[in-house]
Design a protein around this motif. Structure first.
Motif, PDB file in Angstrom:
ATOM      1  N   GLY A 121      -1.678   3.040  -3.611  1.00 22.21           N
ATOM      2  CA  GLY A 121      -0.588   3.357  -4.528  1.00 22.21           C
ATOM      3  C   GLY A 121       0.751   3.345  -3.823  1.00 22.21           C
ATOM      4  N   GLY A 122       1.783   3.727  -4.567  1.00 19.12           N
ATOM      5  CA  GLY A 122       3.135   3.765  -4.034  1.00 19.12           C
ATOM      6  C   GLY A 122       3.582   5.178  -3.734  1.00 19.12           C
ATOM      7  N   GLY A 156       4.708  -1.862  -4.457  1.00 17.62           N
ATOM      8  CA  GLY A 156       4.572  -2.064  -5.887  1.00 17.62           C
ATOM      9  C   GLY A 156       3.289  -2.815  -6.185  1.00 17.62           C
ATOM     10  N   LEU A 180      -0.870   4.202 -10.306  1.00 24.87           N
ATOM     11  CA  LEU A 180       0.266   3.523 -10.924  1.00 24.87           C
ATOM     12  C   LEU A 180       1.177   4.559 -11.553  1.00 24.87           C
ATOM     13  CD1 LEU A 180      -1.465   0.509 -12.725  1.00 24.87           C
ATOM     14  CD2 LEU A 180       0.108   0.372 -10.799  1.00 24.87           C
ATOM     15  N   ASP A 184       6.588   2.173 -10.373  1.00 32.03           N
ATOM     16  CA  ASP A 184       6.043   1.024  -9.649  1.00 32.03           C
ATOM     17  C   ASP A 184       6.423  -0.302 -10.293  1.00 32.03           C
ATOM     18  OD1 ASP A 184       4.857   2.652  -7.760  1.00 32.03           O
ATOM     19  OD2 ASP A 184       3.010   2.863  -8.932  1.00 32.03           O
ATOM     20  N   ARG A 187       9.821  -1.056  -9.103  1.00 31.39           N
ATOM     21  CA  ARG A 187       9.847  -1.323  -7.671  1.00 31.39           C
ATOM     22  C   ARG A 187       9.269  -2.692  -7.346  1.00 31.39           C
ATOM     23  NH1 ARG A 187       7.799   3.020  -6.515  1.00 31.39           N
ATOM     24  NH2 ARG A 187       9.669   4.174  -5.960  1.00 31.39           N
ATOM     25  N   GLY A 188       8.430  -3.234  -8.205  1.00 32.39           N
ATOM     26  CA  GLY A 188       7.823  -4.532  -7.933  1.00 32.39           C
ATOM     27  C   GLY A 188       8.824  -5.659  -8.009  1.00 32.39           C
TER      28      GLY A 188
END
Length: 371
Positions: A121-122, A156, A180, A184, A187-188
């Motif tokens: 994950g982020g 991401g 998620l 995210d 951020r991707g």
């Protein structure tokens, strides 16, 4: 010799003939030495250019062929290297391991009688300390459970897929928990990964140092509240009913990346579940209103649960189980987030760990025994 005389008509015919010959000579191509020399130079330049480009074209074709055949890209390292935390840096009381993650060193070989879960994950996977983080709490919930923390604060969905292909699945986990959050998607990356030249990404992976020094500080809480509001304001767009074209494009790219991550797990026969992590403005209406004013959005149009509904519907299409933490966080009491930060505090990690622990027996291939 007798003189030859021409009539006026003969002279006019001769002049017309000369003019016709002159026009005809202009219409015919004139090939002289200068043009021939220029033509030879152009041919040489074209041949040199083709010779110079052909190795790049061949290398690009080889990298894409490997990606299609092996289902992983050699250039994934270009994406992951800057995202790894600096090795040896102490973050929130724990040293970063040799692989650039906030955990002890990962064991390559499976351990008998131990169920391994990979947490990917982020920024939602960070916060707390080595005793209060969700990964450590899950390990204490089950005596035979090892949770490898593969979270990266700046990652991401595209990075998640690269992690699984290149690093996570090689550790032979029995389950992947893919976290998620609404952040995210923002951020991707918005451009398509297929368009980007693979030779460029591969060259970047050779030149980019592993774990540049940004990762340890980027997800730390912000001290200045106004700076925090400005930094967080763009993310609230994920909760609007009518998202803009940029957010829509990022959402589509994020879904493709998650589909690639799920496919990578299924190819290795590893179960995967999506953990939908809430963020702070989804639970704090005054904060959401402030972020809307900062970005020029109408706070009355906010739909805090929209990101979770969107991902749940997409997970149903992929036939992937979902653990939605938003209802659990709403039902919990007390403060669940750090001050001026999207990170969960110790109480938030405890709520998340309890909700996930209740679902683990149904997700793992073999039932685990609770303490």
């Amino acid at each position: 010799m007798a003189g030859v005389s021409f009539s006026g008509a003969d002279r006019d015919a001769a002049r017309r003939s000369r003019r016709f010959d002159m026009r005809r000579s202009r219409s015919l191509p004139v090939v002289d030495g200068r043009r021939m020399l220029q033509s030879r130079r152009l041919r040489r330049r074209a041949a040199f250019l083709a010779f110079a480009i052909s190795p790049l074209v061949i290398a690009e074709a080889v990298l894409r062929g490997l990606e299609l055949r092996e289902h992983r890209s050699p250039a994934d390292a270009a994406l992951l290297r800057p995202l790894h935390l600096p090795v040896g840096t102490v973050v929130d009381g724990r040293p970063v391991n040799a692989q650039g993650y906030w955990d002890d060193d990962f064991r390559a070989a499976p351990t008998p009688a131990v169920r391994r879960v990979a947490l990917v994950g982020g920024s939602s996977t960070f916060g707390g300390d080595p005793r209060t983080n969700v990964a450590d709490r899950l390990e204490r919930s089950y005596p035979a459970l090892r949770v490898d923390h593969y979270g990266l604060p700046d990652a991401g969905p595209r990075a998640f897929a690269a992690q699984l292909r290149r690093e996570v699945l090689d550790g032979a986990p029995q389950l992947v928990l893919l976290f998620l959050s609404p952040d995210d998607v923002r951020r991707g990356e918005s451009r398509s990964a297929w368009i980007e030249p693979r030779i460029w990404r591969f060259a970047s992976s050779l030149m980019t140092p592993a774990g540049d020094a940004r990762g340890a500080a980027d997800f730390a809480p912000v001290g200045d509240y106004e700076v925090y509001l400005r930094r967080r304001a763009p993310f609230v767009a994920a909760c609007l009913p009518e998202i803009d074209s940029e957010t829509r494009r990022r959402q589509s790219d994020a879904q493709r990346s998650i589909a690639a991550a799920v496919e990578a797990c299924r190819r290795r026969q590893v179960p995967v579940a999506l953990v939908l992590a809430p963020t702070e403005y989804q639970l704090d209406a005054p904060l959401a209103a402030s972020l809307c004013r900062q970005s020029g959005y109408d706070a009355k149009q906010l739909d805090p649960a929209r990101p979770q509904r969107t991902w749940t519907a997409y997970a149903d299409r992929l036939t992937v189980p979902v653990i939605d933490l938003l209802p659990t966080f709403r039902a919990a009491s007390g403060v669940l987030f750090e001050t001026a930060s999207p990170r969960w505090n110790a109480s938030g990690h405890a709520v998340a760990a309890d909700a996930i622990a209740r679902r683990l027996p149904a997700l793992l291939p073999d039932e685990v025994a609770t303490k």
